[in-house]
Motif scaffolding. Structure first.
Motif, PDB file in Angstrom:
ATOM      1  N   ASP A   1      -4.863   1.243  -3.048  1.00 17.66           N
ATOM      2  CA  ASP A   1      -5.321   2.595  -2.751  1.00 17.66           C
ATOM      3  C   ASP A   1      -6.819   2.740  -2.884  1.00 17.66           C
ATOM      4  O   ASP A   1      -7.460   3.472  -2.148  1.00 17.66           O
ATOM      5  CB  ASP A   1      -4.679   3.591  -3.729  1.00 17.66           C
ATOM      6  CG  ASP A   1      -3.344   4.074  -3.206  1.00 17.66           C
ATOM      7  OD1 ASP A   1      -2.631   4.740  -3.967  1.00 17.66           O
ATOM      8  OD2 ASP A   1      -3.020   3.781  -2.039  1.00 17.66           O
ATOM      9  N   SER A  17       1.617  -4.079   6.323  1.00 17.82           N
ATOM     10  CA  SER A  17       1.489  -2.932   7.205  1.00 17.82           C
ATOM     11  C   SER A  17       1.674  -3.344   8.664  1.00 17.82           C
ATOM     12  O   SER A  17       1.116  -4.345   9.101  1.00 17.82           O
ATOM     13  CB  SER A  17       0.093  -2.330   7.012  1.00 17.82           C
ATOM     14  OG  SER A  17      -0.192  -1.452   8.061  1.00 17.82           O
ATOM     15  N   ARG A  60      -6.528   8.849   2.085  1.00 18.74           N
ATOM     16  CA  ARG A  60      -6.835   7.853   1.062  1.00 18.74           C
ATOM     17  C   ARG A  60      -8.273   8.053   0.609  1.00 18.74           C
ATOM     18  O   ARG A  60      -9.058   8.684   1.319  1.00 18.74           O
ATOM     19  CB  ARG A  60      -6.680   6.457   1.651  1.00 18.74           C
ATOM     20  CG  ARG A  60      -5.291   6.198   2.213  1.00 18.74           C
ATOM     21  CD  ARG A  60      -5.301   4.987   3.108  1.00 18.74           C
ATOM     22  NE  ARG A  60      -6.246   5.131   4.191  1.00 18.74           N
ATOM     23  CZ  ARG A  60      -6.815   4.110   4.814  1.00 18.74           C
ATOM     24  NH1 ARG A  60      -6.535   2.889   4.457  1.00 18.74           N
ATOM     25  NH2 ARG A  60      -7.667   4.316   5.795  1.00 18.74           N
ATOM     26  N   PRO A  89      -4.518   6.269   9.140  1.00 19.19           N
ATOM     27  CA  PRO A  89      -3.242   5.571   9.253  1.00 19.19           C
ATOM     28  C   PRO A  89      -2.076   6.486   8.892  1.00 19.19           C
ATOM     29  O   PRO A  89      -2.198   7.280   7.959  1.00 19.19           O
ATOM     30  CB  PRO A  89      -3.355   4.415   8.264  1.00 19.19           C
ATOM     31  CG  PRO A  89      -4.467   4.748   7.379  1.00 19.19           C
ATOM     32  CD  PRO A  89      -5.347   5.734   8.063  1.00 19.19           C
ATOM     33  N   HIS A 127       1.653  10.470   3.611  1.00 17.29           N
ATOM     34  CA  HIS A 127       1.458  11.077   2.288  1.00 17.29           C
ATOM     35  C   HIS A 127       0.249  12.000   2.268  1.00 17.29           C
ATOM     36  O   HIS A 127       0.374  13.202   2.185  1.00 17.29           O
ATOM     37  CB  HIS A 127       1.257   9.980   1.239  1.00 17.29           C
ATOM     38  CG  HIS A 127       2.497   9.197   0.983  1.00 17.29           C
ATOM     39  ND1 HIS A 127       2.570   8.161   0.100  1.00 17.29           N
ATOM     40  CD2 HIS A 127       3.733   9.309   1.495  1.00 17.29           C
ATOM     41  CE1 HIS A 127       3.782   7.668   0.095  1.00 17.29           C
ATOM     42  NE2 HIS A 127       4.515   8.334   0.932  1.00 17.29           N
ATOM     43  N   GLU A 163       0.828  -1.202   0.000  1.00 18.45           N
ATOM     44  CA  GLU A 163       0.000   0.000   0.000  1.00 18.45           C
ATOM     45  C   GLU A 163       0.860   1.247   0.000  1.00 18.45           C
ATOM     46  O   GLU A 163       2.033   1.202   0.367  1.00 18.45           O
ATOM     47  CB  GLU A 163      -0.846   0.030   1.276  1.00 18.45           C
ATOM     48  CG  GLU A 163      -2.007  -0.910   1.243  1.00 18.45           C
ATOM     49  CD  GLU A 163      -2.749  -0.855   2.577  1.00 18.45           C
ATOM     50  OE1 GLU A 163      -3.751  -1.555   2.680  1.00 18.45           O
ATOM     51  OE2 GLU A 163      -2.311  -0.130   3.481  1.00 18.45           O
ATOM     52  N   SER A 164       0.223   2.371  -0.370  1.00 18.08           N
ATOM     53  CA  SER A 164       0.943   3.638  -0.353  1.00 18.08           C
ATOM     54  C   SER A 164       1.338   4.006   1.057  1.00 18.08           C
ATOM     55  O   SER A 164       0.588   3.787   1.986  1.00 18.08           O
ATOM     56  CB  SER A 164       0.032   4.755  -0.848  1.00 18.08           C
ATOM     57  OG  SER A 164      -0.226   4.600  -2.179  1.00 18.08           O
ATOM     58  N   GLY A 165       2.485   4.608   1.176  1.00 13.60           N
ATOM     59  CA  GLY A 165       2.865   5.148   2.470  1.00 13.60           C
ATOM     60  C   GLY A 165       3.506   4.144   3.402  1.00 13.60           C
ATOM     61  O   GLY A 165       3.630   4.398   4.584  1.00 13.60           O
ATOM     62  N   LEU A 166       3.930   2.988   2.891  1.00 15.82           N
ATOM     63  CA  LEU A 166       4.576   2.030   3.780  1.00 15.82           C
ATOM     64  C   LEU A 166       6.095   2.137   3.724  1.00 15.82           C
ATOM     65  O   LEU A 166       6.796   1.320   4.300  1.00 15.82           O
ATOM     66  CB  LEU A 166       4.159   0.594   3.422  1.00 15.82           C
ATOM     67  CG  LEU A 166       2.763   0.197   3.878  1.00 15.82           C
ATOM     68  CD1 LEU A 166       2.468  -1.228   3.515  1.00 15.82           C
ATOM     69  CD2 LEU A 166       2.621   0.365   5.380  1.00 15.82           C
ATOM     70  N   THR A 190       0.411   7.160   7.033  1.00 15.57           N
ATOM     71  CA  THR A 190       1.210   6.897   5.848  1.00 15.57           C
ATOM     72  C   THR A 190       2.200   8.014   5.602  1.00 15.57           C
ATOM     73  O   THR A 190       3.243   7.809   5.014  1.00 15.57           O
ATOM     74  CB  THR A 190       0.315   6.786   4.603  1.00 15.57           C
ATOM     75  OG1 THR A 190      -0.408   7.993   4.461  1.00 15.57           O
ATOM     76  CG2 THR A 190      -0.652   5.639   4.743  1.00 15.57           C
ATOM     77  N   LYS A 208       7.922  -0.107   8.145  1.00 14.38           N
ATOM     78  CA  LYS A 208       7.838   0.896   9.226  1.00 14.38           C
ATOM     79  C   LYS A 208       7.881   0.242  10.595  1.00 14.38           C
ATOM     80  O   LYS A 208       7.062   0.496  11.468  1.00 14.38           O
ATOM     81  CB  LYS A 208       6.563   1.722   9.075  1.00 14.38           C
ATOM     82  CG  LYS A 208       6.590   2.588   7.835  1.00 14.38           C
ATOM     83  CD  LYS A 208       5.582   3.725   7.917  1.00 14.38           C
ATOM     84  CE  LYS A 208       5.823   4.707   6.782  1.00 14.38           C
ATOM     85  NZ  LYS A 208       4.867   5.773   6.720  1.00 14.38           N
TER      86      LYS A 208
END
Lengths: 363, 339
Positions: free
Chosen positions: A120, A167, B169, B162, B166, A58-61, B164, A196
């Motif tokens: 996403d 995650s 979502r 969460p 960024h 996923e985004s942001g990991l 992230t 993370k």
């Protein structure tokens, strides 16, 4: 295989290449093909290595940060992170970036395949179709090249390894994680990674790792298994392999920022309550991941070639034989499916009409 | 009456004796009466927590109220498995502090955002909130009604984002866009110990921008500021949301004091230290300063909107229509043009 034989003949006839005469003791019974690995080694060094690594999550990991940390390079110099509104419209993309890394004369052509947009969307049901298609396309291309006439310069773009980012915020695997891994475990080597990891205390980390391993075996997901060290390796290597195997899935942190700690500049993340060091094995498994990758690059390529590619190839060739009959069957199947869908749509419309009549008239 | 007022309300310096001053009537004693009555009655607070599994919702609630009030603590046999559909689980507790009693209800929503297909995952939650409004409405329009209507309306919905780093979502935007019209949403960044301070600021900025672009009004809403004093206080809060929080129910020894925190190899995150995370600000907002405001906005604005819409729908005598017609999932468009 045939290069081995040619080399053997050459050596046996006493001709040595590039002045290695001194290396051949004239003892009785010594033929000299023990030098072969050196020749192979030299040739490979000249040729260079190719490796394709896919990163999914996923985004942001922290995928991009981790890749940059692993290879000490900046693979994404002009990175653009889209805003939330754009994310709603996007589908999964495949972005491959290639970089040539050289270390001590050894050249590595590393391709990193990124999958932005994965997970996403609100409805992620189709997000792995694109990825599976990409993997199959690489196999297809290799199959085509391998069966072609000029096989001198086959470029190997097959995906050798897939880092799957899990995650750390959940309690284990999410449904999407399970579905995706089940869909690609027969096509690529999966290495699960907990992203993370600085958000977990030691106990939480152990618990999460155990949970993930349990769920992986519960769902029958086949992740990449590190081969046991050969019995003729030294103790240290055996121990290292044991430790690596016990640490899967690796809980990692990535960073390319240099922070000063006790007079030394190290890579880490600075928090108000302390500094997390990327290369400190007590803080996270980054070093283990890197060790695993570099000591097993060859094995990952082999497994891709011998297992995943061969599976694909046999499936493909079998299918090519059956296409004619299948097409007819397929058409009937498609017709039935379309009729069923039509009936379903009609039912839905009838339902909606009934509902509209029932509502208290407020038009 | 004047005597009791004197003992509990410290008079500002310079105030003359009661009864001696011409012009002092004693109206301010009503404050004391209200206070005593409120203490006897007790308060009710209904908080809903929404977010993906594993974001620390239950832990945060336990930390907020310094007691084990979350669903996890009450039903320990409930394993940490992801349910196939969204469930709504309510847990109530009576807690007391310095003679003030409170009935705290925590409404949990396990399963939100955890599936592969999360379309319309906000619908069951919207339905639940409207059901509470409906229940209250039915009690209110009863011919012989209770002296004190039990208030099960959701006063505040804490939405967990969460970390992230960024931006928001699509699922976050969908949820908040629909629900901010019917309930007070307080967005928080969960498990914020994974963000450095710069990443945190950047993330917050992006979130605020995303909220603005999508016209989502989270609590405290600009349009409900009553006067300039309110606006000033709330503006300060609006500059800080969403709060980056860390929850913990374990105590550690730090510098000789026992504090709630999370202990790792590289340091201990102190939950109540504002240099580490913004939990203290969230707690102050929810409990110490704005609790009554949350309830007021719920009852005087969100509930009223619902009530007006419902009463307009049923133009006939409302009390002989059973709950059958209460729209579980009202269309978004109706609400917004009604407002």
């Amino acid at each position: 295989m045939f290069s081995f034989v040619a080399g053997f003949r050459q050596v046996a006839s006493g001709m040595s290449q590039s002045g290695e005469k001194g290396k051949f003791p004239e003892a009785a019974g010594y033929v000299g093909f023990a030098n072969l690995p050196n020749q192979v080694h030299r040739k490979s060094v000249k040729k260079g290595f190719e490796f394709t690594l896919m990163v999914v999550g996923e985004s942001g990991l922290g995928k991009s940060t981790l890749i940059n940390s692993l290879f000490l390079t900046d693979l994404y110099p002009e990175r653009y992170i889209p805003g939330a509104a754009e994310k709603i419209e996007r589908t999964v993309q495949i972005e491959a970036s290639t970089v040539e890394i050289e270390e001590r004369g050894v050249k590595l052509r590393l391709t990193v395949v990124d999958t932005p947009g994965y997970g996403d969307a609100i409805n992620s049901q189709d997000c792995f179709k694109t990825i599976i298609q990409y993997i199959d396309n690489q196999f297809e291309r290799y199959l085509h090249d391998e069966s072609g006439l000029n096989r001198r310069h086959i470029v190997d773009n097959r995906v050798h390894c897939c880092f799957y980012f899990i995650s750390p915020f959940g309690h284990g695997l999410k449904p999407l994680d399970v579905e995706f891994m089940k869909a690609i475990h027969s096509k690529v080597n999966i290495v699960p990674v907990i992203a993370k990891a600085d958000t977990l205390t030691l106990r939480e980390r152990d618990r999460l790792k155990r949970r993930i391993l349990d769920e992986i075996s519960e769902h029958g997901i086949r992740i990449y298994q590190l081969p046991d060290a050969d019995s003729d390796e030294d103790e240290e290597f055996k121990e290292q392999t044991r430790v690596l195997k016990a640490s899967i899935p690796f809980a990692v942190i990535g960073s390319n920022q240099l922070i000063e700690v006790k007079g030394k500049k190290i890579r880490g993340r600075l928090y108000p309550w302390g500094v997390v060091e990327v290369e400190n094995p007590e803080h996270n498994d980054f070093l283990k991941l890197r060790t695993m990758l570099v000591t097993h690059m060859q094995d990952l390529q082999e497994v891709t070639q011998d297992l995943h590619y061969e599976n694909f190839r046999s499936e493909r060739l079998k299918r090519a034989g059956r296409t004619v009959e299948e097409e007819v069957l397929d058409k009937d199947q498609i017709l039935l499916e379309k009729e069923a869908e039509l009936r379903r749509m009609q039912q839905m419309i009838a339902q909606m009409q009934a509902q509209m009549k029932m509502k208290p008239g407020d038009d | 009456m004047a005597d009791t007022a004197k003992t509990t309300h410290p008079q500002p310096a310079g105030r003359p004796e009661k009864g001696a001053e011409f012009g002092y009537v004693g109206i301010d004693a009503i404050l004391e009466q209200m206070r005593r009555k409120a203490m006897k009655q007790g308060f009710e607070l209904n908080i809903m927590v929404v977010g993906q599994s594993g974001l620390g919702k239950s832990t945060l609630i336990n930390t907020l109220f310094k007691s084990k009030v979350s669903r996890r603590s009450v039903m320990p046999s409930d394993e940490e498995r992801i349910p196939k559909t969204i469930e709504i689980k309510s847990v109530s507790h009576d807690i007391e502090e310095k003679g003030v009693r409170m009935k705290l209800t925590v409404i949990d929503t396990p399963g939100f955002g955890d599936q592969i297909n999360n379309e319309n995952c906000w619908q069951p939650i919207m339905k639940f909130i409207n059901e509470q409004y409906e229940q209250y409405l039915q009690e209110e329009i009863n011919i012989s009604r209770k002296k004190r209507i039990p208030d099960s309306r959701v006063h505040c919905c804490i939405y967990f984002i969460p970390p992230t780093g960024h931006c928001l979502r699509p699922i976050d935007i969908e949820f908040m866009r629909h629900l901010s019209k019917v309930v007070n949403i307080v967005p928080v960044i969960a498990k914020a110990d994974t963000l450095t301070l710069e990443e945190r600021d950047f993330f917050k900025q992006k979130i605020r921008e995303d909220l603005r672009v999508n016209e989502i009004e989270v609590y405290p809403q600009k349009e409900f500021d009553e006067d300039s004093e309110d606006r000033m206080i709330n503006d300060k809060i609006r500059e800080m949301i969403p709060f980056a929080v860390v929850g913990s129910d374990q105590e550690y020894q730090v510098n000789g004091k026992r504090l709630l925190g999370r202990k790792t190899r590289w340091g201990t995150v102190e939950v109540e230290n504002t240099a580490h995370c913004e939990f203290a600000y969230l707690r102050d907002l929810l409990i110490r300063t704005h609790m009554q405001n949350l309830k007021d906005i719920t009852s005087s604005i969100h509930y009223e909107v619902y009530r007006v819409r419902r009463l307009n729908e049923n133009n006939t005598h409302p009390s002989d229509q059973p709950n059958g017609h209460s729209n579980g999932v009202p269309t978004h468009e109706v609400l917004s043009h009604e407002m």
